[in-house]
Structures are given as structure tokens and as C-alpha cells.
Design an enzyme around this catalytic site. Structure first.
Site, mmCIF file in Angstrom:
data_model
loop_
_atom_site.group_PDB
_atom_site.id
_atom_site.type_symbol
_atom_site.label_atom_id
_atom_site.label_comp_id
_atom_site.label_asym_id
_atom_site.label_seq_id
_atom_site.Cartn_x
_atom_site.Cartn_y
_atom_site.Cartn_z
ATOM 1 N N ALA A 390 0.793 -1.234 -0.010
ATOM 2 C CA ALA A 390 -0.048 0.034 0.167
ATOM 3 C C ALA A 390 0.819 1.421 -0.080
ATOM 4 O O ALA A 390 0.487 2.202 -0.647
ATOM 5 C CB ALA A 390 -1.036 0.052 1.135
ATOM 6 N N CYS A 391 2.069 1.241 0.731
ATOM 7 C CA CYS A 391 2.948 2.345 0.811
ATOM 8 C C CYS A 391 3.319 2.547 -0.500
ATOM 9 O O CYS A 391 3.509 3.912 -0.995
ATOM 10 C CB CYS A 391 3.891 2.153 1.750
ATOM 11 S SG CYS A 391 5.113 3.660 1.939
ATOM 12 N N GLY A 392 3.878 1.645 -1.251
ATOM 13 C CA GLY A 392 4.450 1.669 -2.574
ATOM 14 C C GLY A 392 3.404 2.395 -3.327
ATOM 15 O O GLY A 392 3.580 3.278 -4.558
#
Length: 459
Positions: A390-392
Site C-alpha cells: 500500500a505504501c508503494g
């Protein structure tokens, strides 16, 4: 130069081509791989006339076309014409035009490929590619643009200032790119402007500025990404008689990534991982300029002191930094901002300070941008399924769409703003425009000028 016209093995925010990202964000392609495949179908041909052998402006326009074109049109830029001639413009790493074209990633061929959008430079005999947009990249004095070759006319192309040639090359690539992206008018209309009188819409016939000019010698560049490198590209092409007279302060805190190669005109894959300041200083010093480095965010407590340059060229992309431009004590700031996103990437806006409002008043109330939601498109779903966390995904979504010819256009305007003020021309406070419709731009003439504006100049 390494070949960047292929899909990178690992896709993330630091590797994605910023032009390809527009097809991913709009959902027109089902995957990142399909986005790269689409952009590899985008190609450009250039036909060069005999003027390339003797004219610095024609060479500057060609090199700008190749430099911006190969980064956005991943099918490549092919050039036909007599390029085995000495360089008439300064270029780091080459002394002949064909060498410079190849170093920038262009291909040299004997004939124009069929059914490929074509730009012509100089007097080119015969037809180009029937059925494909064909534009004459043309300039004269402080004016530059592109005119369909079917109209059988060009500007005089005598004594052009270098930024006009840079502008013309960038507009030519823009028109081809927009045509390939589906704009039905692009490639079939005259497009251009006067850098001496950017407020005038009759760019082909407007009164021109002087041919003999002095050049800036002391500048502080804030930000060395898309815009900052476009400023350096344009400054580097200027005909300095004594480049050692030029002093540049280069300020940035970041390192170069592969994504920078898709928009930044002095980046190539071999520079990935290096600090922007040091890579750009190496280029500038090879050009013959003198440099000092500031490796911190702007303003970062910066106050101009002593005999440091008091003319700043701003190229940062966040409101908090832009609000602080005048806090550092510069006598004059000329800055630009670019549009973001798949529908606004062709927009740009120039500001000069001091002005009728301050930079702090303009941007001081801005807050950090909220986290941008991840687009609900097939390509992003595909990336999540392939393992991107999700961060990427959020980092990728927050990266702006960009095209290098927009930065080159902005650089021509910014550098010309400085040149006009140094050479007795009118000053502007704001230029707000989009390459989608250059004729719709809004220009506000300056009502204030710096009381102590003497940035240093040379020939």
C-alpha cells in the site's frame, strides 16, 4: 547513453517514466507494461536542412528536439540530414553535431521513416511524410514556434536568440506528442510566441527585441529537477564569450532517480543515485561555469550574504518552499511551476518577484498536500496483485505526470525574462499558459521592478 526506451524491470515511484504514468493514471492501459508498450509506439522524425551546418539557433533547436523527444516518445527520435558538421553551440562531451545527437539518444538515418510525425528544420526540399503531421520548427529574433509545412512558410530564421530556438524545438515536440495523444488540432495549427512580448498574441509579426544582448553571469538555482535542469540546459546553450565569468549557486538536497531521466534534460541512467547538486555541478563546470553547492532544502535557513548571486531561478514544486522565495533576501526571483496530472501536465505558470503581491501572500497559507488516493484503475490493481504494498502504491500515485518539453518551454520563458530585464525590455509579473492552447495564455506586465537589480552580466 544507456537505452531507456524499454520497460524497467522494477516499477516504483523512483523508476516510472513520468509521461507513461499518464496512461496508467487515466486507466487507458491495463498494466504498466502496456503503458510502456503504448509509448514505445510514439515516434518522431526530424528532417534537417543545410542551415544546421552554420546556424547556432538551428542546432539548439535540433538538440532540444532530440533531448526532449527521446524522453517522452519512447519509440525514439530519428534525424535525417547533413549532421556531420562542427557544433556551433556549446555542448559538453561533443564537438560535432552528429556526436551530440547520438549522445542525447537520437538516431541518425538517411531518410525519414514513413508514416511518422515529422519536424523540419531549415530549408527542406520535397514532401515529408504524407498523411502524418509535418511541422516546420521556426524562429527569428525573440520569436519561436512551429507552423504546418503545408502552409509553406517559415519565420526569417536570422539572428535568433537561443531561448527562441529552444522554445521552437519544445513546441514542435509538444505538438507531435499531443497529436499522438489524441488532440485533433495538434500538428495542424501554427503555434508560437514572442519571448520579447509574451503578452502579444500576434507572435509572428510583433515588434522584436535586440539581436545583440548581454547575458546573466550570476545566478542562484533553487531545485535541480525537471525545471532546474531545463534552466541549465538553456543557459548552457547561450553564447557566452567567457563562460568562466558565470557563477552559479546550485541548491538541492535530493538524489537522482531513474524517473528523473524521463523529464530532466541533463539526467541519464548513469547518474542515478548521485546527488543532483554534484551531478549538475560536474556538467556546469565542464561547460566552463563556476559553481557553489547548497545541499539542503530551501529555504533551510538560507540568507543571501556578501557577494553571493542575488538573482534566483526557482524550480521547486511545493508551496511551502515557493512561499519563502523572498525571505532569503534575493533582489529578484524568476520562478515557474508546472501543471500536474494527466490532464494538466501541459500547463505552466511563471512568476517574478518583487511583484504586486508577495510570494508569502501567494503561497504562505498553503498546507502540505493531503495523501493522494490511489487511482482505481486496472494498472494499479495489477501492481497490487504483483506484490506492491500500500505504501508503494501511494508513493507511485503521488508522483506527478510530466513531459520534458513543458519544462523546456518554461525554461525558455524564465531565461528570457532575465534577458529582457538585462537588455531594457518589458518585465512580466505572471505568464499563465498551457501548451494545449498557447493562444489562450494570460500575461500580467510587471508594475514593480527591483530597486537594486544588478545580477551581473557579460557577453
Amino acid at each position: 547513453m544507456n537505452n531507456t526506451n524499454q520497460m524497467v524491470n522494477h516499477v516504483d515511484a523512483d523508476t516510472i517514466n513520468r509521461a507513461v504514468k499518464m496512461a496508467i493514471d487515466t486507466g487507458e492501459v491495463p498494466s504498466v507494461e502496456a503503458g510502456y508498450e503504448l509509448f514505445r509506439s510514439y515516434r518522431l522524425a526530424v528532417v534537417a536542412g543545410p542551415e544546421l551546418g552554420t546556424s547556432a539557433a538551428h542546432q539548439a533547436a535540433l538538440l532540444t528536439i532530440v533531448n526532449t523527444g527521446r524522453r517522452a516518445l519512447l519509440g525514439g527520435v530519428e534525424v535525417a540530414g547533413g549532421l556531420d558538421v562542427p557544433l556551433r553551440v556549446p555542448f559538453v562531451g561533443a564537438d560535432r553535431l552528429d556526436q551530440a545527437v547520438r549522445l542525447l539518444g537520437g538516431r541518425i538515418g538517411a531518410v525519414v521513416p514513413p508514416d511518422v510525425p515529422t519536424l523540419t528544420l531549415g530549408a527542406v526540399a520535397g514532401e515529408t511524410t504524407p498523411g502524418s503531421p509535418s511541422l516546420a520548427v521556426t524562429f527569428d529574433g525573440w520569436r519561436g514556434g512551429a507552423i504546418p509545412t503545408s502552409e509553406h512558410r517559415r519565420l526569417g530564421e536570422r539572428d535568433a536568440v537561443i531561448p527562441a530556438a529552444v522554445l521552437a524545438g519544445a513546441i514542435g515536440v509538444s505538438e507531435v506528442f499531443q497529436h499522438l495523444r489524441g488532440n485533433p488540432m495538434a500538428g495542424r495549427r501554427p503555434v508560437g510566441l514572442s519571448l520579447w512580448s509574451p503578452d502579444r498574441l500576434d507572435w509572428e509579426g510583433v515588434r522584436d527585441g535586440p539581436a545583440s544582448i548581454v547575458l546573466p553571469s550570476r545566478l542562484w538555482l533553487i531545485g535541480l529537477g525537471h525545471l532546474g535542469q531545463a534552466y541549465l540546459w538553456t543557459l548552457g546553450l547561450l553564447p557566452y564569450e567567457s563562460p568562466g565569468d558565470v557563477e552559479l549557486v546550485l541548491q538541492d538536497f535530493d538524489r537522482l532517480t531513474l524517473a528523473n531521466d524521463s523529464t530532466s534534460l541533463l539526467t541519464n541512467p548513469g547518474l542515478v543515485g548521485r546527488r543532483k547538486t554534484r551531478a549538475m555541478a560536474e556538467w556546469a563546470e565542464a561547460r566552463g561555469f563556476r559553481t557553489s553547492l547548497v545541499e539542503r532544502t530551501f529555504p533551510g535557513g538560507i540568507k543571501v550574504a556578501g557577494d553571493e548571486p542575488r538573482l534566483a531561478l526557482g524550480g521547486v514544486d511545493n508551496a511551502q518552499a515557493r512561499a519563502a522565495y523572498e525571505d532569503a533576501g534575493f533582489d529578484c526571483v524568476v520562478e515557474a511551476g508546472l501543471g500536474a496530472g494527466p490532464t494538466e501536465y501541459l500547463a505552466l505558470r511563471l512568476h517574478t518577484f518583487p511583484a504586486s503581491t508577495t510570494a508569502r501572500d501567494k503561497w504562505g497559507g498553503a498546507r502540505a498536500n493531503p495523501t493522494k488516493p490511489v487511482p482505481e484503475t486496472t494498472a494499479y490493481t495489477d501492481l497490487a496483485a504483483s506484490g506492491m504494498d500500500a505504501c508503494g502504491l501511494v508513493r507511485l500515485a503521488t508522483r506527478t505526470v510530466g513531459a520534458p518539453f513543458v519544462g523546456a518551454t518554461a525554461a525558455a520563458l524564465v531565461v528570457s525574462e532575465v534577458l529582457r530585464q538585462l537588455n531594457g525590455g518589458p518585465a512580466t509579473e505572471v505568464i499563465d499558459m498551457t501548451l494545449c492552447d498557447v493562444g489562450s495564455r494570460a500575461t500580467v506586465l510587471a508594475t514593480r521592478t527591483p530597486n537594486r537589480f544588478n545580477p551581473g552580466y557579460t557577453r
